[in-house]
Write a protein that holds these residues in place. Structure first.
Motif, PDB file in Angstrom:
ATOM      1  N   TYR A 204       0.849  -1.196   0.000  1.00  0.00           N
ATOM      2  CA  TYR A 204       0.000   0.000   0.000  1.00  0.00           C
ATOM      3  C   TYR A 204       0.880   1.241   0.000  1.00  0.00           C
ATOM      4  N   ASP A 205       0.774   2.036  -1.063  1.00  0.00           N
ATOM      5  CA  ASP A 205       1.564   3.261  -1.148  1.00  0.00           C
ATOM      6  C   ASP A 205       0.915   4.178  -2.179  1.00  0.00           C
ATOM      7  N   GLN A 206       1.561   5.300  -2.467  1.00  0.00           N
ATOM      8  CA  GLN A 206       1.028   6.240  -3.441  1.00  0.00           C
ATOM      9  C   GLN A 206       0.998   5.614  -4.829  1.00  0.00           C
ATOM     10  N   GLU A 207       0.076   6.094  -5.629  1.00  0.00           N
ATOM     11  CA  GLU A 207      -0.102   5.551  -6.982  1.00  0.00           C
ATOM     12  C   GLU A 207       1.162   5.677  -7.818  1.00  0.00           C
ATOM     13  N   SER A 208       1.948   6.719  -7.591  1.00  0.00           N
ATOM     14  CA  SER A 208       3.167   6.920  -8.373  1.00  0.00           C
ATOM     15  C   SER A 208       4.271   5.938  -8.006  1.00  0.00           C
ATOM     16  N   VAL A 209       4.179   5.328  -6.828  1.00  0.00           N
ATOM     17  CA  VAL A 209       5.215   4.413  -6.342  1.00  0.00           C
ATOM     18  C   VAL A 209       4.941   2.971  -6.755  1.00  0.00           C
ATOM     19  N   ILE A 210       3.681   2.592  -6.736  1.00  0.00           N
ATOM     20  CA  ILE A 210       3.280   1.197  -6.942  1.00  0.00           C
ATOM     21  C   ILE A 210       3.889   0.558  -8.193  1.00  0.00           C
ATOM     22  N   ALA A 228      -3.192   1.450  -4.185  1.00  0.00           N
ATOM     23  CA  ALA A 228      -2.736   2.830  -4.038  1.00  0.00           C
ATOM     24  C   ALA A 228      -3.665   3.596  -3.101  1.00  0.00           C
ATOM     25  N   GLY A 229      -3.072   4.511  -2.345  1.00  0.00           N
ATOM     26  CA  GLY A 229      -3.879   5.322  -1.448  1.00  0.00           C
ATOM     27  C   GLY A 229      -3.028   6.258  -0.618  1.00  0.00           C
ATOM     28  N   ASP A 230      -3.679   6.965   0.289  1.00  0.00           N
ATOM     29  CA  ASP A 230      -3.045   7.960   1.144  1.00  0.00           C
ATOM     30  C   ASP A 230      -3.117   7.486   2.586  1.00  0.00           C
ATOM     31  N   PHE A 231      -1.969   7.133   3.181  1.00  0.00           N
ATOM     32  CA  PHE A 231      -2.016   6.576   4.538  1.00  0.00           C
ATOM     33  C   PHE A 231      -2.345   7.615   5.604  1.00  0.00           C
ATOM     34  N   PHE A 232      -2.482   8.863   5.226  1.00  0.00           N
ATOM     35  CA  PHE A 232      -3.005   9.855   6.171  1.00  0.00           C
ATOM     36  C   PHE A 232      -4.531   9.776   6.275  1.00  0.00           C
ATOM     37  N   GLN A 233      -5.140   9.122   5.293  1.00  0.00           N
ATOM     38  CA  GLN A 233      -6.599   9.078   5.235  1.00  0.00           C
ATOM     39  C   GLN A 233      -7.167   7.700   5.566  1.00  0.00           C
ATOM     40  N   THR A 234      -6.607   6.663   4.946  1.00  0.00           N
ATOM     41  CA  THR A 234      -7.174   5.331   5.105  1.00  0.00           C
ATOM     42  C   THR A 234      -6.140   4.276   4.755  1.00  0.00           C
ATOM     43  N   ASP A 253       5.579  14.259  15.228  1.00  0.00           N
ATOM     44  CA  ASP A 253       4.628  13.558  16.089  1.00  0.00           C
ATOM     45  C   ASP A 253       3.197  13.820  15.638  1.00  0.00           C
ATOM     46  N   GLU A 254       2.890  15.054  15.258  1.00  0.00           N
ATOM     47  CA  GLU A 254       1.530  15.393  14.837  1.00  0.00           C
ATOM     48  C   GLU A 254       1.122  14.598  13.597  1.00  0.00           C
ATOM     49  N   ASP A 255       2.018  14.502  12.624  1.00  0.00           N
ATOM     50  CA  ASP A 255       1.706  13.739  11.416  1.00  0.00           C
ATOM     51  C   ASP A 255       1.664  12.244  11.693  1.00  0.00           C
ATOM     52  N   CYS A 256       2.526  11.773  12.598  1.00  0.00           N
ATOM     53  CA  CYS A 256       2.488  10.354  12.969  1.00  0.00           C
ATOM     54  C   CYS A 256       1.137   9.978  13.563  1.00  0.00           C
ATOM     55  N   LEU A 257       0.564  10.865  14.350  1.00  0.00           N
ATOM     56  CA  LEU A 257      -0.741  10.581  14.946  1.00  0.00           C
ATOM     57  C   LEU A 257      -1.819  10.477  13.873  1.00  0.00           C
ATOM     58  N   ALA A 262      -5.294   6.561  11.010  1.00  0.00           N
ATOM     59  CA  ALA A 262      -5.773   5.894   9.801  1.00  0.00           C
ATOM     60  C   ALA A 262      -5.553   4.382   9.890  1.00  0.00           C
ATOM     61  N   VAL A 263      -4.376   3.980  10.383  1.00  0.00           N
ATOM     62  CA  VAL A 263      -4.088   2.547  10.509  1.00  0.00           C
ATOM     63  C   VAL A 263      -5.045   1.912  11.515  1.00  0.00           C
TER      64      VAL A 263
END
Length: 339
Positions: A204-210, A228-234, A253-257, A262-263
């Motif tokens: 699971y990663d960005q569409e450009s990476v897959i 493909a997807g955004d791990f900040f969202q889902t 830390d804020e972005d990790c949360l 999402a996880v």
């Protein structure tokens, strides 16, 4: 007094060598970019011969390689020819353990320019990357396809150093399903699936990476998929294990949360989270995690973490740490469950 002067002179010499450390990185980048190690694969060559085949100036190249030979990268013989060393072998393309793409990645302005502004990062408490390039690291990569591809290859080179150790250390149960969140080109997932023939996985990663994934091998056929997807969202729902390898260290830390939220929303009852990152040890002894921590600070606003810091950030994200498993590599596995 003489002894004290001698000690000061020795310390000054050592400190001066540290002062010039960036020359070492630049030198490694130069010979890697010119494929010098590959040119030496069939036998020793003089700097003039190397210069003719690489387009570099022979006399200047000799001075550069003489410097690298003091660090066991290349070896000069009595006839003035240079040889590969075991360390230089890892600068070749396609050899086991190759770090060629990783050195090319680290030699780009992507890293050099923010490092040059380290003083500003420490003053402000934030990376200077955004000011230099006009965007955060990963959004900037999305606008630079060739650079993004180099980053993916370089990151995969580092991942190969520890993927097998992680796969061999963690006892994945028979028939379990693993989601590699932000898994890049899939090096870790490939190692996990190869070591566990009944396990299935999702990259699971960005569409450009897959499209650059490494999973299309006969031994893994039918046991993986890519999403493909955004791990900040889902994240993909309902798996047994969620891997976050070299992900949390890229973020504040804020972005990790946000990632952990999402996880957590994708996990079912009984699912486990495996955070694969270095765990910074206490004390003043050298450790690669402390070096990488400063790099994360400079480029990403990220950080490596101590065991206590992992416990804290995971607790804030709704998890509790079950155990920390060291591997025989730089990485540790922090196993967590929904609190």
């Amino acid at each position: 007094m003489a002894s004290a002067q001698h000690d000061t002179a020795e310390l000054s010499a050592r400190l001066s060598e540290h002062m010039n450390g960036y020359l070492y990185t630049a030198s490694l980048y130069t010979v890697t970019r010119a494929n010098v190690a590959d040119k030496l694969a069939e036998g020793p060559l003089t700097p003039m011969q190397l210069g003719e085949s690489t387009g570099l100036n022979g006399p200047h190249l000799r001075r550069l390689m003489r410097y690298l030979a003091t660090r066991e990268v290349f070896r000069e013989d009595a006839e003035g020819r240079f040889h590969l060393t075991p360390m230089a072998e890892l600068l070749r393309e396609g050899v086991p353990g190759s770090l060629r793409d990783s050195f090319l990645m680290m030699g780009e302005d992507l890293y050099w320019k923010p490092i040059a502004k380290l003083h500003e990062t420490v003053r402000s408490g934030h990376t200077a990357f955004d000011d230099i390039f006009g965007a955060q690291f990963f959004p900037y990569l999305q606008s630079q396809p060739e650079l993004a591809s180099l980053f993916n290859r370089g990151a995969a080179g580092f991942s190969r150093l520890w993927a097998q150790s992680v796969a061999d250390t963690y006892p994945f149960p028979v028939g379990s399903k693993v989601v590699d969140v932000g898994g890049g080109t899939g090096g870790l997932l490939r190692a996990v699936l190869a070591a566990n023939p009944t396990v299935t996985g999702v990259l699971y990663d960005q569409e450009s990476v897959i499209p650059e994934h490494q999973l299309d091998t006969p031994e893994l056929e039918g046991r993986w998929s890519a999403q493909a997807g955004d791990f900040f969202q889902t994240v993909p729902q309902g798996a047994d294990y969620y891997l976050l390898k070299s992900v949390l260290h890229d973020w504040s830390d804020e972005d990790c949360l946000r990632i952990l939220k999402a996880v957590r929303s994708g996990m079912r009852k009984g699912s486990k989270l495996l955070v694969v990152d270095p765990v910074i040890p206490p004390g003043n002894e050298p450790d690669a995690s402390k070096t990488i921590d400063v790099m994360m600070m400079v480029v990403h606003d990220g950080k490596e973490r101590t065991q206590g810091e992992f416990t804290d950030i995971l607790a804030k994200g709704g998890f509790k740490v079950a155990r920390v498993l060291p591997t025989d590599s730089l990485m540790s596995i922090v196993e967590a469950e929904v609190a």
